[in-house]
Design a protein around this motif. Structure first.
Motif, PDB file in Angstrom:
ATOM      1  N   TYR A  26      -6.982  -8.803  25.744  1.00  0.00           N
ATOM      2  CA  TYR A  26      -8.115  -9.738  25.778  1.00  0.00           C
ATOM      3  C   TYR A  26      -8.660 -10.052  24.382  1.00  0.00           C
ATOM      4  O   TYR A  26      -9.514 -10.929  24.246  1.00  0.00           O
ATOM      5  N   ARG A  66     -13.247 -14.656  28.415  1.00  0.00           N
ATOM      6  CA  ARG A  66     -12.052 -15.383  27.952  1.00  0.00           C
ATOM      7  C   ARG A  66     -11.959 -16.747  28.627  1.00  0.00           C
ATOM      8  O   ARG A  66     -11.672 -17.771  27.967  1.00  0.00           O
ATOM      9  N   ASP A  67     -12.215 -16.788  29.923  1.00  0.00           N
ATOM     10  CA  ASP A  67     -12.106 -18.050  30.660  1.00  0.00           C
ATOM     11  C   ASP A  67     -13.152 -19.066  30.226  1.00  0.00           C
ATOM     12  O   ASP A  67     -12.973 -20.268  30.459  1.00  0.00           O
ATOM     13  N   GLU A  88      -8.234 -10.942  20.181  1.00  0.00           N
ATOM     14  CA  GLU A  88      -7.322 -11.575  19.230  1.00  0.00           C
ATOM     15  C   GLU A  88      -6.908 -10.606  18.126  1.00  0.00           C
ATOM     16  O   GLU A  88      -5.827 -10.756  17.550  1.00  0.00           O
ATOM     17  N   ARG A 141     -14.223 -16.216  21.704  1.00  0.00           N
ATOM     18  CA  ARG A 141     -13.354 -15.423  20.837  1.00  0.00           C
ATOM     19  C   ARG A 141     -13.846 -13.984  20.862  1.00  0.00           C
ATOM     20  O   ARG A 141     -15.057 -13.731  20.762  1.00  0.00           O
TER      21      ARG A 141
END
Length: 233
Positions: free
Chosen positions: A135, A106-107, A137, A111
């Protein structure tokens, strides 16, 4: 140069620890390793239903395969045992390194979505209960397709929903039959072995783009391979 793929994570065993089910199998069969035989049969019969056009949800099939395993081994499986199996599947914890690995991805701007054979939940999902739901979408179940992985329809529904071609997806799984399914459609595959699985070295069969023994190492490899590229098609 390949663009950075959208990561499509399998859930059961890939992110959530299947060994959580071992104590139940040890109690029922006197041998926790029977869980592995049960799971292999569960996958076999999920694919059998898909190939023959028959339908079930994954939870009901899991209980039916438990009953079949009991019949084979001379062990009586009660309705309560089936309920306990469903509860155990729904409460599997995350692998110890899962959250840190997902945070690392994520960092670095990846996606991430999930795709599971399990049916949608009316309440918090097993992924939510394990603390990992935030975490991603979105989360996909194969259930709307009427098929189980690795049927092409299961991966195509993800591509359609995200409005990208399969080549822009990378299936992340602990099962090489799952990575093969996505790669056969032109997508990518990343295999985490968790010490229990391995690639299938066979001529004409696509090999995972990345392989690691745990999620932490796989996340680092993804960042090295794709982390500095621009997201998109």
């Amino acid at each position: 140069m390949h663009t950075r793929p959208i990561l499509v994570f399998d859930v059961n065993e890939t992110l959530l620890d299947l060994d959580h089910l071992r104590p139940l199998f040890a109690e029922l069969f006197g041998d926790g390793s029977v869980m592995r035989d049960w799971f292999a049969q569960l996958i076999l019969y999920s694919q059998t239903l898909t190939m023959t056009g028959l339908h079930s949800d994954f939870g009901s099939l899991a209980v039916a395969v438990l009953q079949m395993t009991g019949d084979i081994r001379g062990v009586t499986i009660t309705d309560q045992d089936g309920t306990r199996l469903r509860q155990a599947i729904g409460s599997m914890p995350a692998h110890p390194d899962a959250e840190k690995a997902l945070a690392h991805l994520r960092d670095h701007g990846f996606r991430m979505v999930t795709l599971t054979n399990s049916p949608p939940s009316d309440g918090p999902s097993a992924l939510d209960r394990a603390g990992l739901g935030g975490y991603f979408e979105t989360s996909f179940s194969v259930q709307p397709t009427g098929c189980f992985k690795p049927a092409p329809q299961t991966y195509q529904q993800v591509a359609d929903a995200l409005a990208v071609p399969p080549r822009d997806l990378c299936l992340v799984a602990c099962h090489v039959w799952d990575t093969i399914g996505m790669q056969a459609m032109g997508g990518r595959g990343a295999l985490v072995t968790h010490g229990v699985n391995a690639p299938l070295l066979l001529s004409g069969v696509p090999q995972p783009d990345l392989i690691a023994s745990d999620l932490g190492e796989l996340a680092k490899a993804m960042v090295v391979e794709w982390g500095t590229q621009n997201a998109g098609r």
